[in-house]
Design a protein around this motif. Structure first.
Motif, PDB file in Angstrom:
ATOM      1  N   LEU A  97       0.845  -1.186   0.000  1.00 56.79           N
ATOM      2  CA  LEU A  97       0.000   0.000   0.000  1.00 56.79           C
ATOM      3  C   LEU A  97       0.885   1.241   0.000  1.00 56.79           C
ATOM      4  CD1 LEU A  97      -3.183  -0.408   0.299  1.00 56.79           C
ATOM      5  CD2 LEU A  97      -1.832  -2.333   1.109  1.00 56.79           C
ATOM      6  N   PHE A  98       0.552   2.226  -0.824  1.00 54.40           N
ATOM      7  CA  PHE A  98       1.180   3.539  -0.775  1.00 54.40           C
ATOM      8  C   PHE A  98       0.243   4.473  -0.021  1.00 54.40           C
ATOM      9  CE2 PHE A  98       3.898   3.361  -4.936  1.00 54.40           C
ATOM     10  CZ  PHE A  98       4.637   2.313  -4.402  1.00 54.40           C
ATOM     11  N   ALA A  99       0.820   5.330   0.838  1.00 55.67           N
ATOM     12  CA  ALA A  99       0.022   6.264   1.627  1.00 55.67           C
ATOM     13  C   ALA A  99       0.728   7.612   1.685  1.00 55.67           C
ATOM     14  CB  ALA A  99      -0.190   5.726   3.041  1.00 55.67           C
ATOM     15  N   GLY A 100       0.052   8.658   1.237  1.00 50.20           N
ATOM     16  CA  GLY A 100       0.625   9.994   1.297  1.00 50.20           C
ATOM     17  C   GLY A 100       0.685  10.506   2.724  1.00 50.20           C
ATOM     18  N   THR A 101       1.828  11.041   3.115  1.00 53.47           N
ATOM     19  CA  THR A 101       1.943  11.568   4.481  1.00 53.47           C
ATOM     20  C   THR A 101       1.080  12.807   4.685  1.00 53.47           C
ATOM     21  OG1 THR A 101       3.893  12.891   3.887  1.00 53.47           O
ATOM     22  CG2 THR A 101       4.289  10.667   4.738  1.00 53.47           C
ATOM     23  N   GLU A 102       0.678  13.464   3.597  1.00 54.36           N
ATOM     24  CA  GLU A 102      -0.146  14.671   3.701  1.00 54.36           C
ATOM     25  C   GLU A 102      -1.592  14.421   3.295  1.00 54.36           C
ATOM     26  OE1 GLU A 102       1.518  17.187   5.122  1.00 54.36           O
ATOM     27  OE2 GLU A 102       3.146  15.716   5.085  1.00 54.36           O
TER      28      GLU A 102
ATOM     29  N   PRO B 129       5.292   5.041   2.704  1.00 55.92           N
ATOM     30  CA  PRO B 129       4.790   6.418   2.664  1.00 55.92           C
ATOM     31  C   PRO B 129       5.258   7.154   1.413  1.00 55.92           C
ATOM     32  CG  PRO B 129       6.671   6.272   4.132  1.00 55.92           C
ATOM     33  CD  PRO B 129       6.387   4.866   3.686  1.00 55.92           C
ATOM     34  N   MET B 130       4.361   7.966   0.875  1.00 59.27           N
ATOM     35  CA  MET B 130       4.745   8.952  -0.139  1.00 59.27           C
ATOM     36  C   MET B 130       5.029  10.244   0.617  1.00 59.27           C
ATOM     37  SD  MET B 130       4.566   7.585  -3.266  1.00 59.27           S
ATOM     38  CE  MET B 130       5.426   6.225  -2.481  1.00 59.27           C
ATOM     39  N   ARG B 131       6.297  10.478   0.920  1.00 58.84           N
ATOM     40  CA  ARG B 131       6.675  11.549   1.835  1.00 58.84           C
ATOM     41  C   ARG B 131       6.453  12.928   1.209  1.00 58.84           C
ATOM     42  NH1 ARG B 131       8.400   9.204   6.166  1.00 58.84           N
ATOM     43  NH2 ARG B 131       9.395   7.141   6.068  1.00 58.84           N
ATOM     44  N   GLY B 132       5.782  13.775   2.008  1.00 59.80           N
ATOM     45  CA  GLY B 132       5.494  15.126   1.547  1.00 59.80           C
ATOM     46  C   GLY B 132       4.385  15.210   0.524  1.00 59.80           C
ATOM     47  N   GLN B 133       3.712  14.086   0.262  1.00 55.13           N
ATOM     48  CA  GLN B 133       2.689  14.034  -0.773  1.00 55.13           C
ATOM     49  C   GLN B 133       1.341  13.626  -0.199  1.00 55.13           C
ATOM     50  OE1 GLN B 133       3.229  15.052  -3.985  1.00 55.13           O
ATOM     51  NE2 GLN B 133       5.204  15.649  -3.107  1.00 55.13           N
ATOM     52  N   GLY B 134       0.300  13.922  -0.973  1.00 53.38           N
ATOM     53  CA  GLY B 134      -1.038  13.510  -0.615  1.00 53.38           C
ATOM     54  C   GLY B 134      -1.492  12.353  -1.478  1.00 53.38           C
ATOM     55  N   HIS B 135      -2.653  12.501  -2.067  1.00 48.54           N
ATOM     56  CA  HIS B 135      -3.297  11.410  -2.800  1.00 48.54           C
ATOM     57  C   HIS B 135      -2.806  11.282  -4.241  1.00 48.54           C
ATOM     58  CE1 HIS B 135      -6.422   8.402  -3.161  1.00 48.54           C
ATOM     59  NE2 HIS B 135      -7.061   9.058  -4.108  1.00 48.54           N
ATOM     60  N   GLN B 136      -1.928  12.190  -4.677  1.00 48.87           N
ATOM     61  CA  GLN B 136      -1.553  12.211  -6.096  1.00 48.87           C
ATOM     62  C   GLN B 136      -0.050  12.378  -6.282  1.00 48.87           C
ATOM     63  OE1 GLN B 136      -4.628  15.362  -6.535  1.00 48.87           O
ATOM     64  NE2 GLN B 136      -5.156  14.287  -8.428  1.00 48.87           N
TER      65      GLN B 136
ATOM     66  N   GLN C  49       9.628  10.110  -6.867  1.00 46.40           N
ATOM     67  CA  GLN C  49       9.413   9.326  -5.657  1.00 46.40           C
ATOM     68  C   GLN C  49       8.471   8.156  -5.938  1.00 46.40           C
ATOM     69  OE1 GLN C  49       7.878   9.728  -0.992  1.00 46.40           O
ATOM     70  NE2 GLN C  49       7.607  11.465  -2.360  1.00 46.40           N
ATOM     71  N   PHE C  50       7.414   8.419  -6.687  1.00 44.18           N
ATOM     72  CA  PHE C  50       6.434   7.386  -6.988  1.00 44.18           C
ATOM     73  C   PHE C  50       7.063   6.239  -7.770  1.00 44.18           C
ATOM     74  CE2 PHE C  50       3.315   5.499  -9.856  1.00 44.18           C
ATOM     75  CZ  PHE C  50       2.313   5.127  -8.977  1.00 44.18           C
ATOM     76  N   VAL C  51       7.775   6.551  -8.833  1.00 41.05           N
ATOM     77  CA  VAL C  51       8.392   5.501  -9.665  1.00 41.05           C
ATOM     78  C   VAL C  51       9.419   4.717  -8.882  1.00 41.05           C
ATOM     79  CG1 VAL C  51       9.837   5.093 -11.699  1.00 41.05           C
ATOM     80  CG2 VAL C  51       7.895   6.675 -11.842  1.00 41.05           C
ATOM     81  N   ALA C  52      10.220   5.424  -8.085  1.00 41.87           N
ATOM     82  CA  ALA C  52      11.243   4.737  -7.272  1.00 41.87           C
ATOM     83  C   ALA C  52      10.585   3.753  -6.308  1.00 41.87           C
ATOM     84  CB  ALA C  52      12.072   5.747  -6.510  1.00 41.87           C
ATOM     85  N   ALA C  53       9.450   4.136  -5.726  1.00 42.31           N
ATOM     86  CA  ALA C  53       8.764   3.253  -4.790  1.00 42.31           C
ATOM     87  C   ALA C  53       8.175   2.040  -5.505  1.00 42.31           C
ATOM     88  CB  ALA C  53       7.680   4.023  -4.057  1.00 42.31           C
ATOM     89  N   VAL C  54       7.658   2.246  -6.711  1.00 42.38           N
ATOM     90  CA  VAL C  54       7.142   1.116  -7.503  1.00 42.38           C
ATOM     91  C   VAL C  54       8.258   0.126  -7.807  1.00 42.38           C
ATOM     92  CG1 VAL C  54       6.237   0.484  -9.761  1.00 42.38           C
ATOM     93  CG2 VAL C  54       5.190   2.373  -8.506  1.00 42.38           C
ATOM     94  N   GLN C  55       9.401   0.636  -8.275  1.00 44.48           N
ATOM     95  CA  GLN C  55      10.503  -0.248  -8.616  1.00 44.48           C
ATOM     96  C   GLN C  55      11.081  -0.955  -7.388  1.00 44.48           C
ATOM     97  OE1 GLN C  55      12.513   2.934 -11.249  1.00 44.48           O
ATOM     98  NE2 GLN C  55      13.113   0.980 -12.173  1.00 44.48           N
ATOM     99  N   ALA C  56      11.081  -0.278  -6.256  1.00 40.29           N
ATOM    100  CA  ALA C  56      11.611  -0.878  -5.030  1.00 40.29           C
ATOM    101  C   ALA C  56      10.770  -2.074  -4.610  1.00 40.29           C
ATOM    102  CB  ALA C  56      11.649   0.168  -3.916  1.00 40.29           C
ATOM    103  N   PHE C  57       9.466  -2.037  -4.885  1.00 32.74           N
ATOM    104  CA  PHE C  57       8.613  -3.163  -4.522  1.00 32.74           C
ATOM    105  C   PHE C  57       8.980  -4.405  -5.354  1.00 32.74           C
ATOM    106  CE2 PHE C  57       4.055  -4.961  -4.566  1.00 32.74           C
ATOM    107  CZ  PHE C  57       4.321  -5.766  -3.464  1.00 32.74           C
ATOM    108  N   GLU C  58       9.297  -4.210  -6.622  1.00 29.09           N
ATOM    109  CA  GLU C  58       9.696  -5.361  -7.442  1.00 29.09           C
ATOM    110  C   GLU C  58      11.009  -5.949  -6.935  1.00 29.09           C
ATOM    111  OE1 GLU C  58       9.695  -6.499 -12.091  1.00 29.09           O
ATOM    112  OE2 GLU C  58      10.823  -4.707 -11.559  1.00 29.09           O
ATOM    113  N   ALA C  59      11.882  -5.099  -6.428  1.00 30.65           N
ATOM    114  CA  ALA C  59      13.195  -5.572  -5.963  1.00 30.65           C
ATOM    115  C   ALA C  59      13.131  -6.205  -4.580  1.00 30.65           C
ATOM    116  CB  ALA C  59      14.198  -4.408  -5.948  1.00 30.65           C
ATOM    117  N   ALA C  60      12.018  -5.984  -3.870  1.00 26.81           N
ATOM    118  CA  ALA C  60      11.904  -6.475  -2.481  1.00 26.81           C
ATOM    119  C   ALA C  60      11.852  -7.999  -2.421  1.00 26.81           C
ATOM    120  CB  ALA C  60      10.671  -5.879  -1.843  1.00 26.81           C
TER     121      ALA C  60
END
Length: 259
Positions: A205-210, A233-240, A248-259
């Motif tokens: 799950l991704f969740a915006g800190t704002e 967390p999507m740091r410093g971000q809201g729903h978009q 940040q969004f793309v990096a988080a997507v790619q990090a999930f594949e590498a996990a």
């Protein structure tokens, strides 16, 4: 390169494909179509063969069967993932994430799933007050429906709405505004129950800190039910975050594949 798949109820689903690599299916949220992924499309296409779905009722998917239900949306997503050959990395946003969580319960074609803030009402409360939904249903003006939705559901400030009004970004959402009331009704009826325990693929799950607090409560409720699910967390971000911090969004997507 548009393609078409027919869902079990006969709805024709269109999606656009770019890039080369492992299959990725992008599922947009409410008041949007496949074009909402434009800010991250190019970056994702460097690593994946990206398939951007138009959910039923909009864009390339306007030939829709008349009866609407969120489980029909789940069947749509499952049908496309199965057409793509399985082991599909699904990335879904907002209401699309809720649809994808339903789909993950009925298909084995997902490889993993990112669900960015699937909405859910607080216990005893509402995502959108009933009187607000009634106002959306009472108007035939799609722009008014969209304005009510982004101001009162997404809680975007009026200045943010004014900044995009009249742009292509805004026009694509006006085109899809007629689908908002029916999707809101499905959100209000959603209960994060034991059925989510049927999901066997990795889920993040991704969740915006704002983001508004209701989104984090919804994320936590889903994580509690889905085996092995976690939150980034999507740091410093809201729903978009894909719009305002695509890196940040793309990096988080790619990090999930590498996990």
């Amino acid at each position: 390169m548009p393609s078409t798949v027919v869902s079990p109820d006969g709805t024709e689903l269109g999606f656009e494909t770019v890039g080369d690599g492992p299959p990725m299916l992008l599922v947009h949220g409410a008041a949007a179509d496949r074009r909402r992924w434009a800010p991250v499309q190019e970056q994702l296409a460097r690593h994946y063969r990206v398939h951007m779905l138009d959910r039923r009722g909009r864009g390339l998917s306007t030939r829709e069967a008349p009866a609407y239900d969120i489980w029909r949306e789940a069947e749509d997503i499952a049908a496309v993932a199965e057409y793509l050959g399985g082991d599909v990395f699904v990335v879904a946003h907002s209401y699309g994430a809720l649809c994808a969580l339903h789909a993950a319960q009925i298909t084995g074609a997902f490889g993993r799933l990112v669900a960015y803030e699937p909405p859910r009402p607080e216990p005893g409360g509402f995502v959108i007050p009933p009187e607000t939904v009634a106002r959306m249903r009472a108007t035939a003006d799609p722009e008014e429906i969209l304005t009510i939705f982004v101001r009162e559901a997404l809680q975007l400030p009026q200045s943010a709405v004014d900044d995009v009004r009249g742009t292509d970004f805004w026009r694509t959402r006006v085109e899809a505004a007629h689908t908002i009331p029916r999707e809101v009704e499905c959100v209000e009826a959603f209960v994060a129950d034991e059925r989510l325990g049927k999901i066997s693929v990795p889920v993040r799950l991704f969740a915006g800190t704002e983001s508004p607090a209701c989104f984090r409560l919804a994320v936590d409720a889903v994580v509690e039910r889905v085996p092995g699910a976690d939150v980034v967390p999507m740091r410093g971000q809201g729903h978009q975050a894909m719009d305002f911090d695509p890196e940040q969004f793309v990096a988080a997507v790619q990090a999930f594949e590498a996990a």
